[in-house]
Design a protein around this motif. Structure first.
Motif, mmCIF file in Angstrom:
data_model
loop_
_atom_site.group_PDB
_atom_site.id
_atom_site.type_symbol
_atom_site.label_atom_id
_atom_site.label_comp_id
_atom_site.label_asym_id
_atom_site.label_seq_id
_atom_site.Cartn_x
_atom_site.Cartn_y
_atom_site.Cartn_z
ATOM 1 N N ALA A 112 0.829 -1.214 0.000
ATOM 2 C CA ALA A 112 0.000 0.000 0.000
ATOM 3 C C ALA A 112 0.859 1.258 0.000
ATOM 4 N N GLY A 113 2.005 1.213 0.689
ATOM 5 C CA GLY A 113 2.868 2.393 0.749
ATOM 6 C C GLY A 113 3.385 2.790 -0.619
ATOM 7 N N ILE A 114 3.767 1.815 -1.447
ATOM 8 C CA ILE A 114 4.273 2.123 -2.792
ATOM 9 C C ILE A 114 3.143 2.662 -3.660
ATOM 10 N N ARG A 115 1.972 2.075 -3.541
ATOM 11 C CA ARG A 115 0.840 2.561 -4.333
ATOM 12 C C ARG A 115 0.489 4.001 -3.950
ATOM 13 N N ARG A 116 0.469 4.264 -2.678
ATOM 14 C CA ARG A 116 0.145 5.630 -2.252
ATOM 15 C C ARG A 116 1.241 6.615 -2.646
ATOM 16 N N LEU A 117 2.474 6.136 -2.664
ATOM 17 C CA LEU A 117 3.574 6.998 -3.110
ATOM 18 C C LEU A 117 3.308 7.494 -4.527
ATOM 19 N N ALA A 118 2.943 6.581 -5.426
ATOM 20 C CA ALA A 118 2.654 6.986 -6.804
ATOM 21 C C ALA A 118 1.449 7.916 -6.858
ATOM 22 N N GLU A 119 0.432 7.646 -6.072
ATOM 23 C CA GLU A 119 -0.752 8.504 -6.054
ATOM 24 C C GLU A 119 -0.405 9.905 -5.588
ATOM 25 N N ARG A 120 0.420 10.003 -4.557
ATOM 26 C CA ARG A 120 0.764 11.305 -4.004
ATOM 27 C C ARG A 120 1.619 12.117 -4.964
ATOM 28 N N TRP A 121 2.401 11.421 -5.805
ATOM 29 C CA TRP A 121 3.229 12.124 -6.779
ATOM 30 C C TRP A 121 2.514 12.259 -8.120
ATOM 31 N N ARG A 122 1.288 11.709 -8.190
ATOM 32 C CA ARG A 122 0.442 11.828 -9.383
ATOM 33 C C ARG A 122 1.126 11.278 -10.634
ATOM 34 N N VAL A 123 1.729 10.121 -10.498
ATOM 35 C CA VAL A 123 2.359 9.448 -11.634
ATOM 36 C C VAL A 123 1.907 7.986 -11.631
ATOM 37 N N PRO A 124 2.031 7.292 -12.773
ATOM 38 C CA PRO A 124 1.641 5.879 -12.805
ATOM 39 C C PRO A 124 2.551 5.023 -11.920
ATOM 40 N N LEU A 125 1.976 3.958 -11.406
ATOM 41 C CA LEU A 125 2.756 2.925 -10.732
ATOM 42 C C LEU A 125 2.884 1.758 -11.699
ATOM 43 N N CYS A 126 4.109 1.404 -12.053
ATOM 44 C CA CYS A 126 4.364 0.317 -12.996
ATOM 45 C C CYS A 126 4.860 -0.907 -12.242
ATOM 46 N N ILE A 127 4.138 -1.996 -12.402
ATOM 47 C CA ILE A 127 4.491 -3.262 -11.777
ATOM 48 C C ILE A 127 5.175 -4.137 -12.831
ATOM 49 N N VAL A 128 6.408 -4.541 -12.586
ATOM 50 C CA VAL A 128 7.180 -5.324 -13.553
ATOM 51 C C VAL A 128 7.154 -6.797 -13.151
ATOM 52 N N GLU A 129 6.749 -7.627 -14.093
ATOM 53 C CA GLU A 129 6.688 -9.064 -13.818
ATOM 54 C C GLU A 129 8.095 -9.631 -13.616
ATOM 55 N N HIS A 130 8.177 -10.710 -12.848
ATOM 56 C CA HIS A 130 9.476 -11.279 -12.477
ATOM 57 C C HIS A 130 10.255 -11.779 -13.691
#
Length: 641
Positions: free
Chosen positions: A558-576
């Motif tokens: 949740a912390g990483i997701r909120r970080l992206a929200e607070r900076w108003r940029v996409p959160l990119c999840i990279v597959e292993h």
């Protein structure tokens, strides 16, 4: 009318009861411009901070004293910053702002108050009760129980309870038995009087306990409420229907807005009219005909006086004054077409004008359809383009008056917009645009590691005389007074900008991808502090951020997701598998036990598809790396949230 924050001012903002979407528009506007945010971190929901810019300094006040808070506010205001002082609920109710205002008065620092939604009204909404009801209670008393802070004479709970009004008791749930005893001692309430206790209204862990004065103390103790709960007392909380109905909407009740026999006006917001992309407002019969034509052509909504209206899909009749209609539409639409004289249109929109970044596109057309004039928002709002489109449809003459369009030079406020460039707010945009139009000499610097941006600029400025725009090797070269204006395209913090901003424009292309890894449960505030430290330490601009990247193993953080929200940029999840496929050496990582080359570094590189600018930086519970993104696409990004 939207409020524009003033530099050098402190704003006491009511942050509401908790839910970030209950912030007022004015509060959000101030937060968006804030350079310092001081917030009551024990009471204000942390997601509210997402409305502040990434460059703002954010500090919780739970560990600060009053002199600490005053010193921080005064220092930032005197520096010309915008200070947002966030209080829970509405600052006028138990906000402790009087002492802060007194200190600011003594320091000569201006301040304003932005009201907020009180927890009282959030609690009433949660339990679905009207707190005033004909024949039951027509008064609400806001108070608290005596505790470490005493009560003035004649303000005891016993005294207030004697009235039998609706009571809202703040800051007292830890003394619930004392509250019950005091209320029953007054004789104004009985043991059967309904009570509701609302804990943390609108927060994720919100709870409600309902009972009576006879049962509520034990119920509150069982629920474990000791703070952040509001106590509501009164007969309006009961389930019985009201003994009387209000006069307000009674069929036989007449007033100047509803005289006898007058038809009821339809509201301005009817049907799907506000979903239209463009709103066309007409005054005359001929203008109404033209509005219908444009509504069909522009996929818009035609607003016409009722006497000229027919029952047509894209036609909305109106009864109110045109100025009231435009006031409604101003905040709802990004494109307005006013079919009326220019003078009339100017007077209608004048009270709502803010600046070119926020004003919608406003186009004026005469009711014969001969001339189309972009009045406001020519470039950023798109009014010039809209006027040209309307003119082509009506075979009319577009009257474009912006100098850059007339001379065929690029509009600096639009330059790079399609590439996501952001203009630094302190840029001297008007000065630089005037220098460009007047043919004066312009100095240009583009970071050497941004070849794609440099190529774009070469093409965008190709129409200018080669001697007018001179590209320089370093930002220091722009200090030459021979340049009437300067343009910088940079993702770095350049010290020279402080001396250049009075005559320059600074563009921030979104080219930085921040890779983040962390232990379980690290909050967004801790991650944000780490990212800000890394960017500042390496001279990188926070407003050049393109995305936050992490590995799929951290997708549920949740912390990483909120970080992206607070900076108003996409959160990119990279597959292993995508991380493992990268052919590059990375720093040793604990992620190796999962068969991964790491998290922060490889995720940043995978998404950016470019060079690693900052290798992994280790903090106590997280890691941060930064990569330089290629302009082509976003690279490998399995999901974006």
């Amino acid at each position: 009318m939207t409020h524009m924050p003033h530099p050098g001012t402190v704003y006491f903002i009511g942050a509401g009861p908790g839910a970030p979407d209950l912030l007022t528009l004015r509060a959000r506007a101030v937060l968006a411009e804030a350079t310092l945010v001081l917030y009551a971190d024990s009471l204000v929901h942390p997601d509210v901070l997402a409305f502040a810019p990434p460059t703002a300094r954010i500090e919780g006040t739970s560990g600060l004293t009053l002199p600490d808070i005053i010193a921080a506010m005064v220092e930032e205001a005197r520096r010309g910053g915008v200070v947002a002082r966030l209080h829970s609920g509405d600052p006028a109710v138990y906000g402790a702002i009087a002492e802060q205002m007194h200190a600011l008065d003594a320091a000569g620092v201006p301040y304003e108050i932005v009201p907020g939604v009180s927890s009282l009204f959030a609690a009433a909404a949660r339990i679905k009760r009207e707190l005033t009801m004909p024949g039951v209670a027509q008064s609400i008393i806001l108070t608290r129980a005596a505790g470490r802070t005493g009560l003035p004479r004649n303000e005891s709970l016993q005294a207030f309870a004697a009235h039998g009004a609706t009571l809202a008791i703040f800051l007292s749930v830890s003394r619930i038995q004392q509250v019950v005893d005091d209320l029953l001692a007054s004789g104004g309430y009985t043991p059967e009087t309904p009570v509701a206790v609302v804990y943390r209204a609108t927060w994720e862990d919100e709870q409600v306990v309902r009972g009576t004065l006879a049962t509520i103390a034990e119920q509150v103790r069982a629920a474990g409420f000791t703070r952040q709960a509001l106590i509501l007392v009164g007969d309006v909380l009961g389930d019985a229907p009201p003994p009387a109905t209000s006069h307000l909407y009674a069929p036989d009740w007449r007033h100047r807005f509803r005289p006898h026999g007058a038809p009821i006006k339809r509201p301005v917001r009817r049907g799907d009219s506000f979903s239209a992309a463009t709103h066309i407002v007409a005054l005359s019969r001929d203008g109404s005909r033209l509005a219908r034509t444009l509504a069909d052509a522009l996929d818009g909504c035609a607003w016409v006086p009722r006497r000229f209206a027919d029952d047509e899909p894209r036609v909305q009749p109106y009864d109110e004054r045109a100025r009231d209609l435009v006031a409604h539409l101003w905040t709802q639409s990004r494109r307005l077409v006013l079919i009326m004289p220019v003078g009339a249109a100017t007077r209608l929109i004048a009270p709502h004008l803010r600046d070119k970044q926020h004003d919608p596109a406003v186009v004026v057309c005469d009711d014969t359809g001969r001339f189309v004039i972009p009045l406001v928002g020519g470039h950023l709002g798109g009014a010039n383009t809209l006027a040209t489109t309307i003119a082509a449809h009506l075979h009319a003459t577009p009257v474009i008056t912006t100098a850059s369009d007339l001379r065929g030079v690029p509009a600096l406020d639009l330059l790079g917009r399609e590439r996501g460039w952001r203009i630094a707010p302190e840029s001297a945009l008007t000065h630089a645009a005037a220098a460009l139009v007047n043919g004066e000499r312009i100095g240009l610097f583009v970071e050497p590691d941004l070849p794609d941006e440099a190529a774009f600029l070469t093409q965008a400025l190709a129409a200018l005389p080669p001697e007018q725009v001179q590209r320089v090797e370093t930002p220091a070269d722009l200090l030459d007074p021979a340049y009437a204006a300067v343009v910088l395209v940079s993702h770095r913090l350049r010290a020279e900008w402080q001396s250049l901003r009075g005559r320059g424009v600074l563009y921030r292309p979104p080219v930085l991808v921040v890779g983040v890894g962390c232990r379980r449960g690290v909050p967004a505030e801790e991650l944000e502090a780490a990212v800000q430290t890394v960017l500042a330490r390496h001279g990188l601009a926070a407003d050049a951020l393109k995305a936050v990247a992490t590995a799929a193993i951290k997708a549920d953080e949740a912390g990483i997701r909120r970080l992206a929200e607070r900076w108003r940029v996409p959160l990119c999840i990279v597959e292993h598998d995508d991380l493992r496929a990268l052919d590059a050496p990375f720093s040793p990582s604990a992620a190796a036990r999962f068969g991964l080359p790491g998290v922060a570094e490889p995720a940043a590189v995978a998404v950016a598809q470019g060079a690693l600018l900052v290798p992994k930086q280790r903090f106590k519970r997280c890691t941060v790396a930064v990569a330089l993104a290629q302009s082509e696409g976003r690279g490998i990004c399995a999901s974006i949230s």
